[in-house]
Design an enzyme around this catalytic site. Sequence first.
Site, PDB file in Angstrom:
ATOM      1  N   CYS A 171     -12.381   3.583  -0.768  1.00 21.79           N
ATOM      2  CA  CYS A 171     -13.636   3.344  -0.050  1.00 21.79           C
ATOM      3  C   CYS A 171     -13.578   3.845   1.393  1.00 21.79           C
ATOM      4  O   CYS A 171     -14.422   4.620   1.826  1.00 21.79           O
ATOM      5  CB  CYS A 171     -13.961   1.854  -0.100  1.00 21.79           C
ATOM      6  SG  CYS A 171     -15.383   1.390   0.857  1.00 21.79           S
ATOM      7  N   HIS A 195     -18.475  -3.383  -3.160  1.00 21.72           N
ATOM      8  CA  HIS A 195     -18.877  -4.777  -2.933  1.00 21.72           C
ATOM      9  C   HIS A 195     -18.544  -5.661  -4.123  1.00 21.72           C
ATOM     10  O   HIS A 195     -18.305  -6.856  -3.973  1.00 21.72           O
ATOM     11  CB  HIS A 195     -20.357  -4.875  -2.552  1.00 21.72           C
ATOM     12  CG  HIS A 195     -21.261  -3.969  -3.332  1.00 21.72           C
ATOM     13  ND1 HIS A 195     -21.298  -2.610  -3.129  1.00 21.72           N
ATOM     14  CD2 HIS A 195     -22.142  -4.212  -4.319  1.00 21.72           C
ATOM     15  CE1 HIS A 195     -22.172  -2.062  -3.958  1.00 21.72           C
ATOM     16  NE2 HIS A 195     -22.694  -3.028  -4.700  1.00 21.72           N
ATOM     17  N   GLY A 217     -21.935  16.713 -13.352  1.00 22.66           N
ATOM     18  CA  GLY A 217     -22.189  15.270 -13.395  1.00 22.66           C
ATOM     19  C   GLY A 217     -23.275  14.864 -12.420  1.00 22.66           C
ATOM     20  O   GLY A 217     -23.120  15.016 -11.211  1.00 22.66           O
ATOM     21  N   HIS A 243     -44.883  -7.403   9.751  1.00 21.57           N
ATOM     22  CA  HIS A 243     -45.724  -6.210   9.710  1.00 21.57           C
ATOM     23  C   HIS A 243     -45.549  -5.409  10.997  1.00 21.57           C
ATOM     24  O   HIS A 243     -45.522  -6.005  12.069  1.00 21.57           O
ATOM     25  CB  HIS A 243     -47.196  -6.624   9.577  1.00 21.57           C
ATOM     26  CG  HIS A 243     -48.133  -5.450   9.577  1.00 21.57           C
ATOM     27  ND1 HIS A 243     -48.246  -4.618   8.493  1.00 21.57           N
ATOM     28  CD2 HIS A 243     -48.948  -4.972  10.541  1.00 21.57           C
ATOM     29  CE1 HIS A 243     -49.134  -3.673   8.780  1.00 21.57           C
ATOM     30  NE2 HIS A 243     -49.572  -3.857  10.018  1.00 21.57           N
ATOM     31  N   LYS A 267     -20.715   8.461   3.529  1.00 20.95           N
ATOM     32  CA  LYS A 267     -21.900   8.005   4.283  1.00 20.95           C
ATOM     33  C   LYS A 267     -21.973   8.655   5.659  1.00 20.95           C
ATOM     34  O   LYS A 267     -23.066   8.916   6.183  1.00 20.95           O
ATOM     35  CB  LYS A 267     -21.918   6.480   4.406  1.00 20.95           C
ATOM     36  CG  LYS A 267     -22.697   5.808   3.288  1.00 20.95           C
ATOM     37  CD  LYS A 267     -21.985   5.740   1.966  1.00 20.95           C
ATOM     38  CE  LYS A 267     -22.491   6.606   0.892  1.00 20.95           C
ATOM     39  NZ  LYS A 267     -21.724   6.482  -0.370  1.00 20.95           N
ATOM     40  N   GLU A 318       0.849  -1.193   0.000  1.00 17.75           N
ATOM     41  CA  GLU A 318       0.000   0.000   0.000  1.00 17.75           C
ATOM     42  C   GLU A 318       0.885   1.243   0.000  1.00 17.75           C
ATOM     43  O   GLU A 318       1.752   1.396   0.847  1.00 17.75           O
ATOM     44  CB  GLU A 318      -0.946  -0.001   1.201  1.00 17.75           C
ATOM     45  CG  GLU A 318      -1.824   1.233   1.319  1.00 17.75           C
ATOM     46  CD  GLU A 318      -2.640   1.542   0.059  1.00 17.75           C
ATOM     47  OE1 GLU A 318      -3.462   0.711  -0.346  1.00 17.75           O
ATOM     48  OE2 GLU A 318      -2.440   2.639  -0.520  1.00 17.75           O
ATOM     49  N   MET A 365     -17.884   0.222 -10.806  1.00 13.16           N
ATOM     50  CA  MET A 365     -16.872   0.626  -9.817  1.00 13.16           C
ATOM     51  C   MET A 365     -17.543   0.696  -8.457  1.00 13.16           C
ATOM     52  O   MET A 365     -17.914   1.777  -7.983  1.00 13.16           O
ATOM     53  CB  MET A 365     -16.260   1.965 -10.209  1.00 13.16           C
ATOM     54  CG  MET A 365     -15.319   1.854 -11.397  1.00 13.16           C
ATOM     55  SD  MET A 365     -14.552   3.433 -11.750  1.00 13.16           S
ATOM     56  CE  MET A 365     -13.289   2.956 -12.912  1.00 13.16           C
ATOM     57  N   LEU A 366     -17.725  -0.449  -7.848  1.00 11.70           N
ATOM     58  CA  LEU A 366     -18.412  -0.531  -6.556  1.00 11.70           C
ATOM     59  C   LEU A 366     -17.575  -1.353  -5.582  1.00 11.70           C
ATOM     60  O   LEU A 366     -16.960  -2.356  -5.970  1.00 11.70           O
ATOM     61  CB  LEU A 366     -19.782  -1.188  -6.721  1.00 11.70           C
ATOM     62  CG  LEU A 366     -20.788  -0.405  -7.568  1.00 11.70           C
ATOM     63  CD1 LEU A 366     -22.035  -1.221  -7.821  1.00 11.70           C
ATOM     64  CD2 LEU A 366     -21.146   0.919  -6.878  1.00 11.70           C
TER      65      LEU A 366
END
Length: 467
Positions: A42, A323, A181, A446, A51, A33, A320-321
Amino acid sequence: MATYDLVVIGTGPGGYVCAIRAAQLGLKVAVVEKNATLGGTCLNVGCMPSKALLHASELFEEAGHSFAKMGIGVSAPKLDLPAMMNFKQQGIDGNVKGVEYLMKKNKIDVLVGKGKILGTGKVEVTGADGKATSVEAKSIVIASGSAVAQLKGIEIDEKRVVSSTGALSLDKVPGKLIVVGAGVIGLELGSVWRRLGAEVTVVEFLDRILPGMDGEVVKQFQRILEKQGFAFKLGAKVTGVDTSGAKLAVKVEAAAGGNPETLEADVVLVAIGRVPYTEGLGLKEAGVALDERGRVVIDDHFATSLKGVYAIGDVVRGPMLAHKAEDEGVAVAELIAGKAGHVNYDVIPGVVYTTPEVSSVGKTEEDLKQAGVAYTVGKFPFTANGRSKVNQTTDGFVKILADAKTDRVLGVHIIGREAGEMIHEAAVLMEFGGSAEDLARTCHAHPTRSEAIKEAALTVGKRAIHM
Ligand code: FAD
Ligand code: NAI
């Protein structure tokens, strides 16, 4: 010279997950790395920080707009942006430390520095001090990820003209934010700053937002975003940004040319996509082929054109995700260890983490039309879902596309609160080749928002109960 069964270059969700799975299977593994922290785009400047800010800014907006109607009296919320940024950083640090812990736990060596492939079985690692060491590896996995796509003639300074990285760390709320974009980054980060007080205009080249997502869902989504205060200039492009004044002068014209206008902005966010990142890996010299878009070419088993070298994640074809990168990491580790690794590209969910969220898995209506597949549509709005009604969060709907002959579910699209969590029952169903009837006959608790999925499945058979 240190010798490994596997050396993985890059520690994003593709690379670190691959390393862990390989170590679980008994391989001696190292990761390389170049960044100061593990976790890639990420964890450091992508999924996780965005997030954290989406969560915090959503609650900020809720406190200001929704609490009173529920009988919760609070004074108008005050923004403490440094504290919100600190909240974001704590989340990043927690996750990065988690990856460091997992590397130790799985006895994976972390080689700090820039990795370069010298040929089959050989990786050179150059540290920040310029010192290079070489390691031997039976197999090498390239998981070097992606970088921001640049807009020709517009320089990103990460202060006033920013990419997602700068937009995650602004030191004040821009009065006017222009987003170039209308993709996932533009709408997510546009949402963050709009909720915190910015006036947001999105300039999009195409005549729609979120290309690739179901057209009907996206139409409703655009209307909702406009109600929230977003302004859209579709079929338009930014041709230049003059940074000489106190305000940015942003030149916009029609996508096809003509109709020029100049908009004023405090910050411009360039979010026109990402490109594969292979700089310094020595791929050309080593004989690793790239395609015309700069992606590493791989076969069905993630093998590149150079023996013993594999590639996964953002640097190869496909969405490009995070997961998707993770699942490819697991699959390639299993293949290298002599097992049967596999990724089902037909069932990769996609989520836009705005309010409401948009989620999807499988084919869109446009895909099915283009492929000439006969399909049935089952739709159910959250306005008819009891839980959504009591919470007064009724925007959106669930849409299920099933094969007209076999009833097999081919695609599910949701716009609404928690859509990103709800999509996974559809993914599991589709992974097992399930039908709308299977979904409709599955008992759903429910009151939940997920009952809207069951009702949409019932609607495929024209027998919804609550509509
Ligand atoms: P990366 O995460 O990019 O990691 C690559 C790593 O390789 C980096 O750490 C890099 O430093 C290292 N590296 C590269 N070259 C070398 C070298 N030569 N030597 C050593 N190290 C090297 N996806 C989602 O699924 N959900 C989301 O919510 C989401 N949100 C996002 C929000 C933003 C703002 C952005 C920018 C992206 C988001 N993504 C999201 C996309 C997601 O981040 C990527 O798909 C994912 O990180 C790809 O993983 P990867 O392992 O292929 O590469
Ligand atoms: P994107 O590909 O999602 O959207 C880019 C948008 O910019 C498109 O709508 C495109 O038509 C438009 N565009 C391209 N050139 C333009 C131009 N010159 N002028 C105006 N518009 C132009 O890319 P984005 O949003 O930058 O995200 C990059 C990647 O990161 C995506 O592939 C996405 O999958 C991933 N990501 C995923 C998230 C998630 O899963 N929630 C969140 C954020 C990013």
